[in-house]
Design an enzyme around this catalytic site. Structure first.
Site, mmCIF file in Angstrom:
data_model
loop_
_atom_site.group_PDB
_atom_site.id
_atom_site.type_symbol
_atom_site.label_atom_id
_atom_site.label_comp_id
_atom_site.label_asym_id
_atom_site.label_seq_id
_atom_site.Cartn_x
_atom_site.Cartn_y
_atom_site.Cartn_z
ATOM 1 N N LEU A 1 -45.044 9.501 7.407
ATOM 2 C CA LEU A 1 -45.286 10.825 8.331
ATOM 3 C C LEU A 1 -46.214 12.194 7.680
ATOM 4 O O LEU A 1 -45.903 13.379 8.101
ATOM 5 C CB LEU A 1 -43.638 10.946 8.880
ATOM 6 C CG LEU A 1 -43.506 9.813 10.439
ATOM 7 C CD1 LEU A 1 -42.191 10.333 10.255
ATOM 8 C CD2 LEU A 1 -44.321 9.749 11.259
ATOM 9 N N GLY A 2 -44.981 11.883 6.116
ATOM 10 C CA GLY A 2 -45.420 13.517 5.401
ATOM 11 C C GLY A 2 -44.959 12.528 4.175
ATOM 12 O O GLY A 2 -44.011 12.354 4.302
ATOM 13 N N GLU A 3 -44.862 14.907 3.330
ATOM 14 C CA GLU A 3 -43.657 14.714 1.777
ATOM 15 C C GLU A 3 -44.081 16.219 1.914
ATOM 16 O O GLU A 3 -44.383 16.964 2.721
ATOM 17 C CB GLU A 3 -45.409 14.260 0.946
ATOM 18 C CG GLU A 3 -44.580 14.425 -0.079
ATOM 19 C CD GLU A 3 -45.818 13.817 -1.338
ATOM 20 O OE1 GLU A 3 -45.773 14.469 -2.942
ATOM 21 O OE2 GLU A 3 -46.192 13.219 -0.683
ATOM 22 N N GLY A 4 -42.369 16.336 1.865
ATOM 23 C CA GLY A 4 -41.559 17.656 1.288
ATOM 24 C C GLY A 4 -42.009 17.667 -0.690
ATOM 25 O O GLY A 4 -42.137 17.062 -1.199
ATOM 26 N N ALA B 1 -38.700 14.936 -1.188
ATOM 27 C CA ALA B 1 -39.085 13.303 -0.028
ATOM 28 C C ALA B 1 -40.340 13.030 0.208
ATOM 29 O O ALA B 1 -40.541 14.154 0.514
ATOM 30 C CB ALA B 1 -37.671 12.925 1.138
ATOM 31 N N ASP C 1 -30.860 25.675 3.176
ATOM 32 C CA ASP C 1 -33.020 25.534 2.849
ATOM 33 C C ASP C 1 -32.906 25.225 3.991
ATOM 34 O O ASP C 1 -33.705 24.895 4.667
ATOM 35 C CB ASP C 1 -33.176 23.894 2.184
ATOM 36 C CG ASP C 1 -34.369 24.211 2.217
ATOM 37 O OD1 ASP C 1 -35.464 25.351 2.129
ATOM 38 O OD2 ASP C 1 -35.267 23.212 1.508
#
Length: 891
Positions: free
Chosen positions: A22-25, A28, A144
Site C-alpha cells: 500500500l505504501g511506505e512511511g 514502516a 506523531d
C-alpha cells in the site's frame, strides 16, 4: 521489494496472506493482507530492516503490547504484532497489524481541498482530541500527530499508529540517533520535540493537533520553510501568525483555541486535549496569543543570545531532522549537524552524487539540477553557516567536483572535459578537452590535478599543460579502472580505487609516483588520507574505518577500526559518499537516503503511468522486447547488478542472470526469445545470452572482450555495440554470433561513439559521438556498411538516440534533458532530416550518455523510462571529528 514481499508471505503463511503493497512511511512499509483466521482485510506494517536491527524483536514486541489496550471509537486498534522471517542480514522482520480502513487520510483530503469548511475542521479536531484524551489518561502519548496519521472513514477520523512511536522510542533504549528514525514530522513538532527533550507530556500532542487544525483552516501548517532546519528554527523562535490573518471567517473562540494550543511553553497550552476540544465549541473562550511570559525572552534576545539559541537548535537537529546511520558512540563534545537540501536548492541529481567538502570544512559543492533553459545539471555550493545553497555559475553540466588546496577554486568534469572555476563562479578554464571520466578527482598540494582518463589515472598541472598518465589498471587482476584519487601532501603517494567488477570486490591501493608501483591495501570503496597521516576508507556495507599508514612501506601498520556506520554507497558511481576536511571535520551522506527508482510509461505530453507500483529500483537501461510484451532491465545491487525481466501484461518480475555480476547492456533477440547481456563477472568481459523463460543455461556469444558497452541486437541477428580501441577511441562494431569469426567495424570515428541503434528495416544506424572539438551529437549512417555518408541529426548537442518503430522518426535527448523527435525520410539511399519537435522535459528521468536509459513502445506514442523519486537530501556534518577520533583511539 518483490523478494522482501515473498519472504514475508512465506514467513506469515497460514496467518496472513499479503495481497499488495500500500505504501511506505518513515518507519514502516504497509501491506494490504488478509487475516486468514478471521477472514478480514488488515493493514500489515513491517518496520524498516535497519530500524528493526537496532530495536530488537523482544523489546519492541513487549513495548508495543502496552498500546493494545487502547479502545476508543476514534483510535485505530492494534490487532497483532510479532516477528516473521529474516532480512539478508539475519534480522527478524518486526510487524504489527491494524484494521484496513477503506477511505483516505486527512493528508489526501488536504492535498485535494487545501482548506476545509470551518465546522468540518473543528469536528475532526474535537474527535481526535477525544481520542488523545482517552490515551493520555492511560499514560500514552502519540508523539506523531499529523494529517498522514488521521484516517477518514465516512467522514469519521481514526487516529492510526497510536503508541507506535512510543514503542519504538522505548525499545530503542535512548539510542534514537542509531535508528535513523525521526520521531515527529517537522511541520507538526512541538518546540520541546524540536529541541530533543526526552520526556514529552500530553501537551506535546496538543501542540501537534493544533498545528493540524491550523493547516485545515489556513491551508498551511503554522511554520513553513525551504528546509526542515528552517521549519524547526521557526517553531522554536517565532510565533505563529493568527489564523484570522489568513481566514477572517474563523470564529474568535476557534482562533483563540488554536493560538493557545500553539504556545511555546507546554504549561501555557491547554491542560488536556479535552479542554482544547471544549474551547473550540465555547463561543465565550478568549486567549491573547504571545502574552505568556515564556515567549518574551525568546523574542527579545540579544544578538549573542539569539546566536546561542540558534546553535542549540542546530545541535539538536542530529536527532530530529537528519537521517543518521547506526553510529559508534563518540564523546559528547562532538557536534553532529544535519545539512538539509530542499527542493529548489539543488537536490542531488539521480546520478553522479559526488560532493566535495572544502579544505576548511566550511563549504560543500555538489551536482544538482540546472536552472537555465536547456541545462539539466550544474554545480551548487552551500556555505555551512547558511541555510540555503546557491548555484555556481559557469558549471553547467558539471559533476565530480573537487576543491583546490586553498579552497578558492573548484575543478569538475563536464564530460569529457576537465574544467576549473572560481568558487564564487565566473570564467571557466579547460585543462583537459577529452576522455576525462566522472570517477572522481583530486587537487594535490603541489598543484597537480588527478583524474581518470580511459580507465587510467592521469594528471595535469593546475596552470595547464601536458597530460601525464601515472598508473594503468592491471588486467591480470581484473582491474578495469584506477579512479577516485586522493593525493598525499608529501607529493609522493596517491590513494586510488582499483575497480574490480563491483563495489564488493573493489580495492583501495596506493600509488608511488616515484616508482610507479601500485600496492593494494584493503578491499574497500574510496580512500582518503587524513591530516594525521591515517587512511580512512569505506567498506561495501557502508562502514567507515580508519587505519594507520606507513609511507615508506606503503602499507597499513594495523587493521582498520570501525568509527562510523551507515555511509552511503553509490553503486552506479562506485563511490562512498564521504569527505574529510583539512581541519578534521567529517561529512557523509547517510545510507538511509537511497532514492527508490520507478519504471514508468511516459506519453508524448509527459504524462506518467507506473508500470508496477510495488517494484522499486535502483534500475538501469530499460529495454523492451521487439514484440512489445516484455521488459528487460538492470537492477543495481550492492554486489554490482543483475538482469531482470518482466511480463508487461502482469505478474512479478523475474531475475534472469545467475551468479556473480555485474551484468549490463541488455539486448533482445529479434524473435523476443532471448536476452543478450554483457557479463563483467570475469575480466575481460564477454557477451552471453539466455532464454527469457529462464530455461537452459546462459549461452556464451563472444570471446572475452575489453571496453564494451551500449549493446543492441539488430534485426539481421548482428550484435552491435561500442568498443574501446587502443588509444582511447570508441568505435561501433557488429558481430553475428552464428556467422562471424571477427568483429566488423561499422562506425570508425575520431572520438567516442556510444548508444548505437539500428533502424527497424535494418538499413541505418544512429549513434552519439563526442570528440575533442565539440560536445556529444547524434549522427546517422548506413548499416552495416557504414561508409563516408553520414547525416548529422543534432547541432547543439544530443545523446541516447532511438528509432521509432515506424522508421520515420529519431528520438534523442538534449543536453538540457528534453526528449526530442526529428522526422526522418528515406529517399533511395539518402536520408532527409525534417522537423524537430520537443516532446517533454525528461530531466527528472534517468539519463546516461553511455547507455540509453529509455525505450520506445510499439505504437511510438509512449516511452519506457526510469523515474528517480527525489526527496529532501541530507548530509551529516561531524565537526571536530578527527580530534574526537584521536581520543577514541587512545592517542
Amino acid at each position: 521489494m518483490p523478494e522482501i514481499t515473498s519472504r514475508l508471505s512465506t514467513a506469515l503463511a497460514g496467518r496472513y496472506k499479503i495481497e499488495s503493497r500500500l505504501g511506505e512511511g518513515g518507519m514502516a512499509t504497509v501491506y494490504l493482507a488478509e487475516d486468514l483466521k478471521h477472514k478480514r482485510k488488515v493493514a500489515l506494517k513491517v518496520l524498516k530492516p535497519d530500524l528493526a536491527a537496532v530495536l530488537g524483536a523482544e523489546r519492541f514486541v513487549q513495548e508495543i503490547t502496552t498500546t493494545a489496550n487502547l479502545q476508543h471509537p476514534h483510535i485505530l486498534p492494534l490487532f497483532d504484532s510479532g516477528t516473521a522471517g529474516e532480512t539478508d542480514g539475519g534480522t527478524p522482520f518486526l510487524y504489527y497489524v491494524m484494521p484496513y480502513v477503506e477511505g483516505e487520510t486527512l493528508r489526501d483530503k488536504l492535498d485535494r481541498e487545501t482548506q476545509l469548511p470551518i465546522d468540518e475542521a473543528v469536528k475532526i479536531t474535537a474527535e481526535v482530541a477525544d481520542a488523545l484524551h482517552h490515551a493520555h489518561k492511560q499514560g500514552v502519548i502519540h508523539r506523531d500527530i499529523k494529517p498522514e496519521n488521521i484516517l477518514l472513514q465516512n467522514g469519521r477520523p481514526m487516529v492510526a499508529d497510536f503508541g507506535i512511536a512510543l514503542a519504538v522510542s522505548a525499545a530503542a533504549g535512548g539510542r534514537m540517533t542509531e535508528t535513523g528514525l525521526s520521531l515527529g514530522t517537522p511541520h507538526y513538532m512541538s518546540p520541546e520535540q524540536a529541541t530533543a527533550e526526552k520526556d514529552l507530556s500530553a501537551r506535546s500532542d496538543i501542540y501537534s493537533l493544533g498545528s493540524v487544525l491550523y493547516e485545515m483552516l489556513t491551508g498551511n501548517p503554522p511554520h513553513v520553510g525551504a528546509s526542515a532546519q528552517q521549519i524547526i528554527m521557526k517553531i522554536v523562535t517565532e510565533e505563529a501568525a493568527p489564523v484570522s490573518n489568513f481566514r477572517k471567517s474563523v470564529p474568535p473562540n476557534v482562533a483563540a483555541a488554536v493560538a493557545k494550543s500553539l504556545e511555546k511553553l507546554p504549561a501555557d497550552r491547554f491542560a488536556s486535549a479535552s479542554a482544547f476540544a471544549t474551547a473550540l465549541t465555547d463561543t465565550t473562550f478568549a486567549f491573547s496569543a504571545g502574552t505568556a511570559s515564556s515567549t518574551a525572552p525568546l523574542g527579545s534576545a540579544s544578538p549573542a543570545g539569539s546566536r546561542f539559541i540558534m546553535l542549540a537548535v542546530v545541535a539538536t537537529l542530529a536527532t530530529i531532522v537528519a537521517v543518521w546511520g547506526w553510529v559508534r558512540p563518540l564523546p559528547r563534545d562532538v557536534l553532529r549537524v544535519g545539512v538539509v537540501f530542499g527542493e529548489g536548492e539543488g537536490v542531488f541529481s539521480p546520478q553522479n552524487r559526488q560532493f566535495a567538502l572544502s579544505p576548511d570544512g566550511m563549504s560543500v559543492v555538489y551536482p544538482g539540477r540546472g536552472l537555465s533553459e536547456g541545462v539539466s545539471q550544474q554545480l551548487w555550493i552551500r556555505d555551512l553557516d547558511s541555510p540555503t545553497s546557491r548555484p555556481l555559475p559557469g558549471t553547467e553540466g558539471g559533476v565530480a567536483p573537487f576543491f583546490s588546496p586553498d579552497g578558492e577554486h573548484v575543478a569538475f568534469v563536464a564530460a569529457p572535459r576537465l574544467r576549473v572555476v572560481s568558487a564564487t563562479g565566473g570564467a571557466v578554464q579547460t585543462l583537459i578537452t577529452d576522455s576525462v571520466m566522472v570517477w572522481g578527482g583530486d587537487w594535490s598540494a603541489d598543484n597537480w590535478l588527478y583524474v581518470t582518463m580511459n580507465g587510467r589515472l592521469a594528471r595535469v598541472p593546475a596552470g595547464g599543460g601536458a597530460v601525464e598518465v601515472v598508473s594503468i589498471p592491471d588486467t591480470s587482476r581484473s582491474e578495469s579502472f584506477h579512479e577516485y584519487p586522493d593525493a598525499h601532501p608529501n607529493g609522493v603517494h596517491v590513494l586510488i580505487q582499483l575497480w574490480i567488477r563491483s563495489v564488493t570486490e573493489t580495492e583501495i591501493g596506493v600509488l608511488s609516483l616515484e616508482t610507479g608501483q601500485v600496492r593494494s591495501l584493503v578491499q574497500a570503496v574510496n580512500g582518503r588520507f587524513l591530516p594525521n597521516g591515517d587512511v580512512a576508507y569505506v567498506t561495501s556495507n557502508g562502514d567507515l574505518l580508519v587505519a594507520p599508514f606507513d609511507e615508506k612501506a606503503m602499507t597499513f601498520t594495523a587493521p582498520g577500526t570501525v568509527v562510523e556506520r551507515g555511509v552511503r554507497i553509490d553503486n552506479w558511481a562506485g563511490a562512498a559518499m564521504f569527505g574529510v576536511s583539512r581541519t578534521g571535520h567529517l561529512m557523509y551522506a547517510p545510507s538511509g537516503e537511497q532514492e527508490t527508482d520507478r519504471v514508468v510509461w511516459v506519453d508524448r505530453d509527459g504524462k506518467i503511468e507506473l508500470v508496477d507500483p510495488e517494484w522499486g529500483g535502483p534500475f538501469q537501461t530499460p529495454t523492451l522486447s521487439p514484440d512489445g510484451k516484455k521488459l528487460a532491465i538492470v537492477v543495481v545491487t550492492a554486489g554490482g547488478s543483475a538482469l531482470w525481466t518482466k511480463d508487461l501484461s502482469g505478474g512479478l518480475p523475474s531475475q534472469l542472470t545467475i551468479g556473480r555480476g555485474p551484468f549490463a547492456s541488455p539486448a533482445w533477440s529479434p524473435d523476443s526469445r532471448k536476452v543478450a547481456f554483457v557479463s563483467f563477472a570475469s575480466y575481460p568481459a564477454m557477451i552471453s545470452a539466455r532464454n527469457v523463460d529462464g530455461s537452459g543455461q546462459a549461452e556464451q556469444l563472444s570471446l572475452p572482450l575489453d571496453g564494451i558497452s551500449s549493446m543492441t541486437w539488430a534485426p539481421d541477428g548482428r550484435l552491435v555495440y561500442s568498443r574501446e580501441q587502443p588509444g582511447g577511441e570508441v568505435d561501433i562494431v557488429a558481430w553475428h554470433p552464428d556467422r562471424d569469426s571477427t568483429e566488423r567495424v561499422v562506425v570508425d570515428v575520431d572520438g567516442r561513439a556510444s548508444t548505437p541503434t539500428v533502424s527497424p528495416d535494418g538499413r541505418w544506424i544512429a549513434y552519439a559521438l563526442s570528440n575533442q572539438t565539440e560536445t556529444r551529437n547524434v549522427w546517422v549512417t548506413r548499416f552495416p556498411d557504414g561508409g563516408d555518408d553520414v547525416w548529422r541529426v543534432t547541432v547543439d548537442g544530443g545523446s541516447e538516440p532511438a528509432w521509432a518503430h515506424s522508421g520515420r522518426e529519431l528520438f534523442y535527448r538534449t543536453p538540457g534533458g528534453d526528449l526530442m523527435s526529428r522526422r526522418v525520410d528515406v529517399i533511395g539511399d539518402v536520408i532527409r532530416l525534417g522537423e524537430v519537435v520537443s516532446l517533454f522535459d525528461a530531466s527528472s528521468f534517468q539519463s546516461n550518455p553511455g547507455e540509453r536509459e529509455y525505450d520506445v513502445a510499439l505504437d511510438d506514442q509512449r516511452f519506457m523510462m526510469i523515474q528517480t523519486r527525489e526527496s529532501t537530501s541530507t548530509l551529516t556534518m561531524v565537526y571536530h571529528w578527527l580530534d574526537v577520533l584521536e581520543a577514541m583511539l587512545g592517542r
